[in-house]
Enzyme design. Structure first.
Site, PDB file in Angstrom:
ATOM      1  N   TYR A  91      -1.953 -18.255  24.936  1.00 31.52           N
ATOM      2  CA  TYR A  91      -3.166 -18.909  25.424  1.00 31.52           C
ATOM      3  C   TYR A  91      -4.268 -17.851  25.511  1.00 31.52           C
ATOM      4  O   TYR A  91      -4.540 -17.163  24.564  1.00 31.52           O
ATOM      5  CB  TYR A  91      -2.820 -19.626  26.749  1.00 31.52           C
ATOM      6  CG  TYR A  91      -3.933 -20.442  27.332  1.00 31.52           C
ATOM      7  CD1 TYR A  91      -4.618 -21.384  26.573  1.00 31.52           C
ATOM      8  CD2 TYR A  91      -4.309 -20.298  28.669  1.00 31.52           C
ATOM      9  CE1 TYR A  91      -5.644 -22.134  27.129  1.00 31.52           C
ATOM     10  CE2 TYR A  91      -5.320 -21.050  29.228  1.00 31.52           C
ATOM     11  CZ  TYR A  91      -5.989 -21.960  28.451  1.00 31.52           C
ATOM     12  OH  TYR A  91      -7.005 -22.695  29.000  1.00 31.52           O
ATOM     13  N   LYS A 164      -3.184 -25.228  24.700  1.00 35.00           N
ATOM     14  CA  LYS A 164      -3.224 -25.952  25.982  1.00 35.00           C
ATOM     15  C   LYS A 164      -1.944 -26.764  26.176  1.00 35.00           C
ATOM     16  O   LYS A 164      -1.387 -26.821  27.272  1.00 35.00           O
ATOM     17  CB  LYS A 164      -4.412 -26.918  26.003  1.00 35.00           C
ATOM     18  CG  LYS A 164      -5.746 -26.239  26.175  1.00 35.00           C
ATOM     19  CD  LYS A 164      -6.138 -26.154  27.628  1.00 35.00           C
ATOM     20  CE  LYS A 164      -7.323 -25.235  27.800  1.00 35.00           C
ATOM     21  NZ  LYS A 164      -7.828 -25.104  29.128  1.00 35.00           N
TER      22      LYS A 164
END
Length: 541
Positions: A91, A164
């Protein structure tokens, strides 16, 4: 293609060398794998050892993506064991580099749906094809116009949706076969991409207005029809469109905008955590948001809503907010204000030197904020002068430089601690090591949306909530704000990423409970803990 190849090439079904001899017999895999049957832990140990040989950053992410593309169970089992180490790689911040290079290193589409503004008749078919019969409960969709910190990246931005969703599964436990990443390709205004012969998206400037909103609406309606129980998570839309889209659908169906609402919740949770330590009241604070875009306005709105919930008069509460953007303090006559900004602007008549309030230091001198939150993407903007000026007028200044990636942060915590002689209460948008100052170890909380959006989304899905509303978001912020021990010297204002799974479960349960209490939950859902536990997927064979 043989049945064996179908199974080994399906990341949701594939166990690789983890298939037992009995399974190999039943599934027609005899001879398709080496003789040894490995446990999931043995596979994880072997994979992690390989991971450690890769150069840091993007090469590590590419290696992990190979595992993700091959065997979802192994990927998430491994991520569960190394969450603190893997989060920045899968991420933020490494994902920024991955997005910038997406078209150049494209290997496979990771089961995402690519929907084009130039082919709107096929939006429903595109969603259906990408889902491939899976029972989709969660969609993360982006048009990638406003990727935090790096701007417009066109179709490359689908990587943010994939990233995500990885966090949703790792933190909350949503079944990875029930999620879908969606790219709304409206074109791009990034000249670098338009000039790049390898760029994979629509090679024209961004569509706007009616054509653009028609694409969004066709996507939303098709998603509702195909996946009636799915939550739509909007990600990294541009500042002109993000709030418009959220406001259009939020009362009709479960939708969530992470940049507006997720950032707002995490900032509120951090402020509540800080006030827990300083023992001050929220309604006594003066808030300065530095950066009045999508994230900054989401933060101001969330803090304002909380002040009203705590009994402040709605009009009086607005007087506690100051918005600073590139032109300085925003006034009611500042040109080009968005509807979200207009609510919190100031009158020039409040200041004798209004025309001089064009930089952060001048504004801080004029208004003496007690809370300053940066989403400006202006590195180093919280200078020593600014911080010392703020600290001179409040005992425990609350300063959150949450711009990311690291190269865009407004100030580093070590400097904030030094400049305020250890009085600052701070959190950052990036992972930061503990800071030692005058014999005290300061834990730095990470004001990262990843701490909150998985719980909000998962809780809403578990309760089959009809919408995601302000009461649920407030419940999430309070759940996060209550985890840290405020009596510890140097305590963080937010819980650590190491406890991600634990507090995501807590957030999920309070959000589901809020849906139940408000009469918004699905039929027969009355027990929030059970609803959350029933939906949880575990990475195991």
């Amino acid at each position: 293609m043989t049945k064996a190849m179908d199974i080994l090439n399906n990341p949701y079904l594939n166990k690789g060398t983890g298939f037992t001899l009995d399974e190999r017999q039943k599934l027609g895999l005899v001879g398709a794998l080496p003789a040894k049957v490995q446990t999931l832990q043995e596979q994880a140990d072997e994979t992690y050892a390989q991971f450690k040989t890769k150069p840091k950053g993007l090469p590590q992410r590419q290696f992990l993506m190979e595992i993700f593309n091959t065997n979802r169970t192994l990927f998430f089992y491994l991520m569960g064991q190394h969450i603190v180490e893997f989060m920045p790689i899968v991420y933020d911040p490494v994902i920024a580099e991955s997005i910038e290079n997406y078209s150049n290193i494209f290997v496979q589409p990771q089961q995402a749906a690519f929907l084009s503004v130039d082919d709107q008749d096929n939006i429903k078919a595109g969603l259906k094809n990408a889902a491939d019969g899976r029972d989709i409960k969660l969609i993360v969709v982006t048009d990638a116009e406003g990727i935090l910190g790096i701007g417009d990246w066109g179709v490359n931005g689908v990587d943010i949706a994939v990233g995500k969703l990885m966090v949703y599964t790792a933190a909350a436990g949503i079944d990875p076969s029930q999620v879908l990443a969606v790219s709304l390709d409206a074109g791009t205004n990034n000249q670098q991409l338009l000039d790049d012969p390898l760029y994979l998206g629509n090679r024209h400037e961004r569509a706007t207005g009616e054509k653009y909103y028609a694409m969004v609406d066709k996507f939303v309606q098709a998603a509702r029809e195909l996946f009636p129980e799915a939550l739509l998570h909007f990600e990294d839309f541009g500042r002109d469109n993000a709030a418009v889209i959220l406001n259009k659908y939020k009362d009709e169906m479960p939708v969530f905008n992470d940049d507006i609402q997720g950032t707002g919740i995490i900032a509120l949770a951090g402020v509540l955590g800080a006030l827990n330590i300083s023992k001050e009241k929220l309604t006594d604070q003066k808030f300065l948001t530095f950066g009045a875009g999508t994230a900054g306005m989401g933060i101001a709105q969330m803090l304002y809503d909380e002040m009203v919930r705590q009994g402040a008069d709605p009009e009086e509460a607005k007087e506690h907010f100051y918005l600073v953007d590139v032109q300085g303090l925003l006034f009611s006559d500042t040109p080009g204000l968005t509807p979200e900004q207009r609510k919190f602007t100031r009158k020039r008549s409040e200041f004798t030197n209004a025309d001089e309030l064009t930089d952060l230091l001048s504004v801080v001198k004029a208004v003496h904020p007690t809370v300053m939150i940066g989403t400006s993407k202006q590195p180093g903007a919280f200078t020593e002068d600014v911080v010392k000026e703020m600290a001179a007028h409040t005992a425990r200044p609350i300063i959150f430089p949450i711009s990311n990636p690291t190269k865009l942060i407004e100030a580093m915590p070590a400097d904030l601690i030094k400049w305020t002689d250890g009085k600052v209460l701070t959190a950052t948008g990036i992972p930061v090591e503990d800071v030692e100052y005058q014999g005290v170890k300061y834990n730095i909380g990470q004001a990262n949306n990843a701490l909150v959006y998985p719980g909000v989304g998962f809780g809403a899905i578990a309760a089959q909530s009809k919408v995601v509303n302000e009461k649920m978001l407030a419940a999430a912020a309070h759940a996060l704000g209550g985890i840290v021990d405020p009596t510890q010297p140097g305590a963080a204002v937010l819980p650590p990423v190491a406890k991600l799974e634990e507090f995501t479960t807590k957030v999920s349960e309070v959000v589901a409970q809020s849906a139940i209490d408000q009469g918004l939950a699905g039929k027969g859902i009355t027990d929030a803990q059970k609803a959350v536990a029933d939906l949880k997927w575990e990475a195991k064979y």
